[in-house]
Design an enzyme around this catalytic site. Structure first.
Site, short mmCIF file in Angstrom:
data_model
loop_
_atom_site.label_atom_id
_atom_site.label_comp_id
_atom_site.label_asym_id
_atom_site.label_seq_id
_atom_site.Cartn_x
_atom_site.Cartn_y
_atom_site.Cartn_z
N LYS A 92 0.87 -1.18 0.00
CA LYS A 92 0.00 0.00 0.00
C LYS A 92 0.90 1.23 0.00
O LYS A 92 1.72 1.42 0.91
CB LYS A 92 -0.92 0.00 1.22
CG LYS A 92 -1.98 -1.10 1.21
CD LYS A 92 -2.74 -1.17 2.51
CE LYS A 92 -3.86 -0.18 2.59
NZ LYS A 92 -4.68 -0.36 3.82
O1 G3P Z 1 -8.33 0.85 5.27
C1 G3P Z 1 -8.60 2.17 5.62
C2 G3P Z 1 -9.42 2.20 6.85
O2 G3P Z 1 -8.76 1.45 7.87
C3 G3P Z 1 -9.73 3.60 7.31
O3 G3P Z 1 -10.51 3.42 8.44
O4 G3P Z 1 -11.67 4.01 10.49
O5 G3P Z 1 -10.30 5.75 9.27
O6 G3P Z 1 -12.48 4.96 8.33
P1 G3P Z 1 -11.28 4.59 9.18
#
Ligand code: G3P
Length: 230
Positions: free
Chosen positions: A87
C-alpha cells in the site's frame, strides 16, 4: 467483488474467514498500532496464514521518499511472497514509488485516496488497486459513493486494469451502493461482516419454519425422514 478484512488481529481474520468468503486482509499504520501482539511476532503468523489459505495480505509502507517506499516494499515482498500487495500513500513521493514498485514486480495499491483524479493518476502510473476512503470523503462534504463510481467509470473508459478497493465504511448501505457502482473490491472491519448477511425477514421466516416443523415432526431432522434402504 474481492472481500478483505481491515484489521491486524489474526484471530479476527480467522473468525471472519470461517464464515465469509474473504480474499485476505488489509492493514495500515493505525491498524497495526492496535495489534494485540507485537507486530514483529505477528509477521511469521501472518505469513504462515496467508500461505496456508491462499490469501492476499496488504501492508502500507512508512517511508517518506520513493526510494524508502521501494526498499520497504521489496523487503515485505521478499518476506511474504506473491500474495503480498504493498500500500503506497497517494502523496507525490508515492506516485514515483508506484512506478518503481511495478518495475520491481510488486503488486501495488495506492491508498489514502480521496479524489477521482488521485485514482486516475495512480491507475496511469500502473497501480493495481486504488483505495478510496469512502467515509472520509463523505465527512469532508463530498460524496464517497459518487467518487468511487467516477473512479470505476474512468478506469473502464480509459482501459485501465486498475481495481477500486473501497475502504473506510460505517454502514452496509455504503457497501451496497459501492457494489452497484461496480467497485471491484472492499475492505471492511470485522463487525460489519455479520451486518452484511443479517435480515429480520430471514430470521422471522426461519422461526416460522422451525415452529411448523416442530409441530409436525418434533425433534426429528430432515435426514431422519430418509427411507432406510434394505
Ligand atoms: O483501510 C482504511 C481504513 O482502515 C480507514 O478506516 O476508520 O479511518 O475509516 P477509518
Amino acid at each position: 467483488m474481492e472481500l478483505y478484512v481491515d484489521i491486524a488481529d489474526l484471530d479476527a481474520v480467522k473468525a471472519a474467514a470461517e464464515y465469509f468468503p474473504i480474499d485476505g486482509f488489509t492493514t495500515n499504520p493505525k491498524i497495526l498500532t492496535k495489534a494485540k501482539k507485537p507486530v514483529e511476532e505477528m509477521m511469521a503468523e501472518y505469513r504462515q496464514y496467508v500461505r496456508a489459505n491462499n490469501m492476499k495480505i496488504f501492508f502500507q509502507v512508512t517511508g517518506e521518499t520513493a526510494e524508502e517506499m521501494l526498499e520497504q516494499a521489496k523487503a515485505l515482498k521478499e518476506y511474504f511472497g506473491e500474495r503480498f500487495i504493498v500500500k503506497i500513500p497517494a502523496v507525490k513521493e508515492g506516485y514515483k514509488a508506484v512506478r518503481l514498485c511495478k518495475e520491481a514486480g510488486i503488486t501495488v495499491t495506492v491508498t489514502v485516496v480521496h479524489s477521482m483524479m488521485q485514482a486516475l493518476v495512480a491507475a496511469k502510473a500502473g497501480a493495481d488497486y486504488v483505495a478510496p476512503y469512502v467515509t472520509h470523503i463523505d465527512n469532508i462534504g463530498a460524496d464517497g459513493i459518487e467518487c468511487v463510481s467516477e473512479m470505476v467509470e474512468v478506469f473502464i473508459n480509459g482501459g485501465y486494469p486498475c481495481k477500486v478497493l473501497g475502504a473506510s465504511f460505517r454502514t452496509v448501505d455504503q457497501l451496497k451502493k459501492l457494489a452497484l457502482a461496480g467497485c471491484q473490491a472492499v475492505t471492511i472491519s470485522p463487525d460489519l461482516f455479520d451486518a452484511l448477511i443479517k435480515h429480520p425477514s430471514t430470521d422471522e421466516s426461519m422461526k416460522g419454519f422451525e415452529t411448523a416443523w416442530k409441530e409436525t415432526f418434533g425433534e426429528k431432522q430432515i435426514s431422519d425422514l430418509i427411507p432406510r434402504e434394505k
